[in-house]
Design a protein around this motif. Structure first.
Motif, PDB file in Angstrom:
ATOM      1  N   SER A  45      -3.960   4.213  -3.399  1.00 42.55           N
ATOM      2  CA  SER A  45      -3.010   4.131  -2.314  1.00 42.55           C
ATOM      3  C   SER A  45      -3.120   2.814  -1.541  1.00 42.55           C
ATOM      4  CB  SER A  45      -3.222   5.320  -1.396  1.00 42.55           C
ATOM      5  OG  SER A  45      -2.145   5.453  -0.537  1.00 42.55           O
ATOM      6  N   ILE A  92      -0.068  -2.231 -14.235  1.00 41.80           N
ATOM      7  CA  ILE A  92       0.490  -1.168 -13.378  1.00 41.80           C
ATOM      8  C   ILE A  92       1.981  -1.409 -13.169  1.00 41.80           C
ATOM      9  CG2 ILE A  92       0.461  -0.060 -11.099  1.00 41.80           C
ATOM     10  CD1 ILE A  92      -2.496  -0.594 -10.923  1.00 41.80           C
ATOM     11  N   ALA A 136       0.823  -1.214   0.000  1.00 41.08           N
ATOM     12  CA  ALA A 136       0.000   0.000   0.000  1.00 41.08           C
ATOM     13  C   ALA A 136       0.857   1.265   0.000  1.00 41.08           C
ATOM     14  CB  ALA A 136      -0.922  -0.014   1.219  1.00 41.08           C
ATOM     15  N   SER A 191       5.764  -2.301  -3.538  1.00 43.86           N
ATOM     16  CA  SER A 191       4.504  -2.196  -4.288  1.00 43.86           C
ATOM     17  C   SER A 191       4.654  -2.949  -5.602  1.00 43.86           C
ATOM     18  CB  SER A 191       4.167  -0.730  -4.590  1.00 43.86           C
ATOM     19  OG  SER A 191       4.033  -0.003  -3.390  1.00 43.86           O
TER      20      SER A 191
HETATM   21  N1  PHE Z   1      -0.431   1.594  -3.466  1.00 48.37           N
HETATM   22  C1  PHE Z   1       0.715   1.814  -4.275  1.00 48.37           C
HETATM   23  C2  PHE Z   1       1.226   3.227  -4.055  1.00 48.37           C
HETATM   24  O1  PHE Z   1       0.677   3.993  -3.316  1.00 48.37           O
HETATM   25  C3  PHE Z   1       0.458   1.622  -5.727  1.00 48.37           C
HETATM   26  C4  PHE Z   1      -0.362   0.451  -6.069  1.00 48.37           C
HETATM   27  C5  PHE Z   1      -1.575   0.603  -6.725  1.00 48.37           C
HETATM   28  C6  PHE Z   1       0.063  -0.810  -5.708  1.00 48.37           C
HETATM   29  C7  PHE Z   1      -2.385  -0.468  -7.010  1.00 48.37           C
HETATM   30  C8  PHE Z   1      -0.724  -1.895  -5.983  1.00 48.37           C
HETATM   31  C9  PHE Z   1      -1.944  -1.743  -6.646  1.00 48.37           C
HETATM   32  O2  PHE Z   1       2.213   3.604  -4.644  1.00 48.37           O
END
Ligand code: PHE
Length: 494
Positions: free
Chosen positions: A233, A100, A24, A335
């Motif tokens: 996030s 992503i 996260a 992440s």
């Molecule tokens: N939560 C991670 C960040 O804040 C990005 C992310 C998004 C990871 C979706 C996993 C899935 O940078």
């Protein structure tokens, strides 16, 4: 069922929570949150932000971790067990996370390059030109792609190599790595905070960050942004938390773990806001500008404003430069591997391909594809893919997920299941949040985004580019998901 026994598990509950926090807490907390907060009413933004956390973020986090744990499967097969055709949706959601990680790695590639340049403060007195010309060697638009930039290719290779080395041994290894990649950036941020707060002008920045402008709360846009930020996030709707939940034992506690993860993540964002704004206050002071004039949007904040600030520090510039970019790398890497794991775990579940092999195959395919984002036109494509996967892909996936759990799955029964091992009792509010509040808000977010996209387009990009890099990418994962769903599995347990 023998196969369940074979499934790997976290070392401990703490390791699971650390990994969830690691996924996260990422680049989204350091550059995205402070920027969104400041442009959305400063202190007042915290109100919709925390409303979004409690009405959508935490309920969905509980749902995802709980679903993974109950089914003992990653997103594709977890949804497939609810209704067979839903496996397609599971593959799509997990595919978004693969999408992503392929572009998220670009930010890590930039960070490696900046780490290198920290030694001699290579960005000189004009970090903006340095970023565009020297680092990105940016072309005139998405139509002019050009060759990959060599230094970024090296950064990219280092990123994928790190991800591979960590994932090669599966979640047991992740259990260990997160004990470094989670506390380290927090400590580094604390060092930067102390440095930031002791700079002249820091308090102007903090005041700017925290002074509420309540009039902004009336704008629907602010609420949409708060939900969008919470979503990204907390790594929701991308199969990440379902995958991580699936490595928990059958008796594991969910509700409190989700609460801890959600609060730790948002606490880190709030904290990172102080670091960013103290430095922006200092920058404003040095340049004789107002705080709102020094902020460069989004990515620019990390790669333009920070190098400027680092150069202006009175001493130990290189050391602070290195600290900052190591912070970004450690924030992003956990992440990144969480995202990759969310996708590959589906292949393990369905075809029993060994984890180490999967990690290797994924990296071998993803690395060349990710090189698109470090070509001369790559920045534009990065921007388009990011916008579409997050604003359309994740939001749509979150909506479908709430509808599946709220209406198709026996949600009350699921609540009872979660409550059997939970430290905090999950009340009826949870069902309400999943059935009504979250879907309603997500539908509004989607409609508004869709309308703006159709009427205004995005950032003056030509239509063909957003159709290809935006809708094309989102649909590609849906098509691949369909194919993967239809391919027969190794066992007939399904
Ligand atoms: N939560 C991670 C960040 O804040 C990005 C992310 C998004 C990871 C979706 C996993 C899935 O940078």
């Amino acid at each position: 069922m023998a196969e369940i026994k074979e499934r790997e598990q976290w070392h401990s509950r703490a390791a699971f929570i650390m990994a969830a926090i690691g996924s996260a807490v990422g680049l989204g907390n350091v550059w995205r949150f402070p920027y969104v907060a400041y442009s959305s009413g400063g202190g007042a933004f915290l109100i919709p932000y925390f409303v979004a956390l409690f009405t959508a973020g935490i309920p969905m986090l509980i749902l995802e971790m709980g679903l993974g744990q109950r089914m003992q499967k990653g997103a594709p097969l977890a949804f497939g067990r609810i209704r067979k055709p839903l496996q397609w949706f599971g593959w799509w959601a997990a595919g978004l996370s693969a999408g992503i990680v392929i572009y998220y790695s670009t930010i890590l590639a930039w960070s490696w390059v900046y780490l290198w340049h920290s030694f001699d403060l290579g960005w000189g007195s004009d970090p903006k030109t340095f970023f565009n010309d020297s680092v990105l060697n940016i072309s005139s638009g998405p139509g002019e792609i050009g060759w990959p930039v060599l230094s970024l290719v090296i950064g990219m290779a280092l990123t994928w190599l790190t991800v591979y080395l960590i994932l090669r041994k599966g979640v047991r290894n992740v259990s260990k790595v997160v004990w470094v990649t989670v506390p380290l950036p927090t400590l580094l941020l604390a060092i930067l905070l102390i440095r930031g707060l002791t700079l002249p002008g820091a308090m102007d920045g903090i005041r700017y960050y925290l002074t509420p402008d309540f009039s902004k709360l009336a704008q629907p846009d602010i609420w949409l942004r708060a939900y969008g930020q919470i979503f990204f996030s907390l790594s929701l709707a991308s199969g990440v938390m379902i995958g991580y939940g699936s490595y928990l034992g059958k008796k594991a506690e969910i509700t409190n773990s989700a609460l801890i993860t959600g609060l730790a993540n948002c606490g880190t964002s709030f904290f990172a806001g102080f670091v960013v704004f103290s430095i922006l206050g200092y920058l404003a002071n040095v340049q004789g500008l107002d705080v709102d004039k020094v902020v460069t949007k989004g990515t620019g904040l990390a790669f333009v404003a920070f190098p400027t600030a680092i150069s202006k520090l009175p001493f130990l510039n290189s050391v602070f430069g290195m600290i900052f970019f190591v912070t970004l790398l450690t924030l992003g890497i956990d992440s990144a591997f969480a995202l990759q794991e969310a996708f590959t775990t589906g292949f393990y579940d369905k075809w029993k391909i060994p984890t180490g092999k999967l990690a290797g195959i994924f990296v071998l395919v993803a690395f060349p594809v990710s090189l698109i984002f470090v070509t001369r036109g790559g920045f534009y494509w990065f921007d388009i893919v990011d916008k579409w996967i997050c604003d359309f892909g994740l939001v749509l996936s979150g909506l479908v997920q709430c509808i599946i759990i709220g209406y198709i799955y026996k949600v009350e029964d699921f609540r009872g299941y979660l409550n059997t091992n939970s430290e905090v009792r999950l009340g009826k509010w949870w069902v309400w949040a999943l059935r009504y509040v979250t879907p309603a808000v997500l539908i509004v977010i989607l409609c508004v985004n869709f309308y703006t996209e159709i009427t205004e387009g995005y950032e003056n990009y030509p239509r063909w580019a957003t159709l290809l890099g935006g809708w094309g990418v989102v649909l590609f994962w849906a098509a691949l998901g369909y194919y993967l769903w239809k391919r027969p599995s190794k066992s007939d347990v399904l």
